[in-house]
Design a protein around this motif. Structure first.
Motif, PDB file in Angstrom:
ATOM      1  N   PHE A  51     -15.838  40.146 -28.688  1.00  0.00           N
ATOM      2  CA  PHE A  51     -16.928  40.172 -29.677  1.00  0.00           C
ATOM      3  C   PHE A  51     -17.966  41.213 -29.301  1.00  0.00           C
ATOM      4  O   PHE A  51     -18.438  41.970 -30.165  1.00  0.00           O
ATOM      5  N   LEU A  52     -18.345  41.270 -28.022  1.00  0.00           N
ATOM      6  CA  LEU A  52     -19.308  42.277 -27.593  1.00  0.00           C
ATOM      7  C   LEU A  52     -18.831  43.672 -27.969  1.00  0.00           C
ATOM      8  O   LEU A  52     -19.591  44.473 -28.523  1.00  0.00           O
ATOM      9  N   TRP A 235     -15.819  36.587 -36.110  1.00  0.00           N
ATOM     10  CA  TRP A 235     -16.666  37.734 -36.417  1.00  0.00           C
ATOM     11  C   TRP A 235     -15.805  39.008 -36.379  1.00  0.00           C
ATOM     12  O   TRP A 235     -15.510  39.556 -35.338  1.00  0.00           O
ATOM     13  N   ARG A 236     -15.382  39.423 -37.569  1.00  0.00           N
ATOM     14  CA  ARG A 236     -14.602  40.652 -37.740  1.00  0.00           C
ATOM     15  C   ARG A 236     -13.442  40.763 -36.757  1.00  0.00           C
ATOM     16  O   ARG A 236     -13.329  41.748 -36.015  1.00  0.00           O
ATOM     17  N   PRO A 237     -12.563  39.768 -36.722  1.00  0.00           N
ATOM     18  CA  PRO A 237     -11.459  39.798 -35.748  1.00  0.00           C
ATOM     19  C   PRO A 237     -10.515  40.965 -36.018  1.00  0.00           C
ATOM     20  O   PRO A 237     -10.259  41.329 -37.164  1.00  0.00           O
ATOM     21  N   GLU A 238     -10.016  41.536 -34.938  1.00  0.00           N
ATOM     22  CA  GLU A 238      -9.062  42.639 -35.036  1.00  0.00           C
ATOM     23  C   GLU A 238      -7.652  42.176 -34.700  1.00  0.00           C
ATOM     24  O   GLU A 238      -6.679  42.694 -35.232  1.00  0.00           O
TER      25      GLU A 238
END
Length: 257
Positions: A51-52, A235-238
């Motif tokens: 996440f960071l 949160w906006r996972p890739e």
């Protein structure tokens, strides 16, 4: 300040869970005991790190932020804030803040930078936001937007209202166009709470798990970017690296108007 190797330390245990080597036997023992009670903590540590990286890439890339104030940075590992930011924008300036003597001992590893940017370290405690701001203003231009990073550290403040007050004090000093990026672990899982209580009983500095609703309150008055205030896995996972239903965290990236 002398490094205490007689009791476990959260930054060193986190480093151990992430596969680092900057830890001691007491930390490894405490980390292993934690895992016995709450096995998914190691995956959660990794997803928080991911996440960071995603948040910093978004801020440096899509938003165009060039200044980062990372408070409670912890021990260096892969994809530190300065590495991610300067990979996107070499002229990024990063100020790390911590008061841990082992982190200070490793500050040289953190103090790397592209020629165009700057990476510095200041020795200060989260409980002294005025000192943090004063020292940060010597390195960053507070007439321009700053990304304030508070990554998994607010639980170190035992008093909930003190924690909220300190976050708001730091945010109040940020100029318009700045962002708060924050995550913390929640108190929603019985095993997680039990593991944390066992860690606190070792004599280490306690860490308070709080409700998702309380963690969201850190963002009051700010505008969260999509997808809002969610667990770190959401949160906006890739890539899918972890079952989101086992992710007991809350995070956000939010704009100060």
């Amino acid at each position: 300040m002398k490094i205490n190797t007689d009791v476990p330390h959260s930054a060193r245990i986190w480093n151990y869970w992430l596969g680092g080597t900057d830890n001691y036997e007491v930390d490894r023992i405490a980390g292993d005991e934690y895992v016995k009670v709450f096995p998914q903590i190691q995956e959660m540590a990794r997803t928080c790190r991911y996440f960071l990286a995603r948040a910093v890439r978004h801020l440096a890339g899509e938003v165009g932020i060039r200044q980062f104030l990372d408070v409670g940075t912890g021990l260096p590992t892969v994809d530190n804030t300065h590495e991610v930011a300067q990979r996107v924008a070499p002229d990024s300036r990063i100020v790390y803040v911590d008061n841990d003597p082992l982190v200070l001992a490793h500050a040289r590893a953190l103090l790397t930078s592209t020629p165009e940017g700057e990476t510095t370290y200041i020795d200060a405690d989260l409980r002294d936001p005025d000192k943090i701001i004063a020292l940060a203003k010597e390195r960053l231009d507070f007439t321009q937007p700053v990304a304030l990073m508070l990554m998994g550290i607010t639980g170190h403040m035992q008093d909930a209202e003190e924690a909220r007050t300190i976050v708001r004090r730091l945010v109040a000093e940020l100029p318009p166009g700045s962002y708060l990026t924050l995550y913390d672990c929640t108190d929603e899982d019985t095993s997680f709470n039990e593991a944390q209580e066992g860690y606190d009983d070792t004599g280490a500095v306690p860490y308070v798990l709080r409700s998702p609703e309380f963690i969201k309150s850190y963002f009051d008055g700010l505008e969260p970017v999509e997808p809002g205030l969610v667990s770190v896995m959401r949160w906006r996972p890739e890539i899918d690296v972890f079952d989101p239903s086992k992710d007991f965290t809350m995070c956000g990236v939010a704009l100060k108007r």
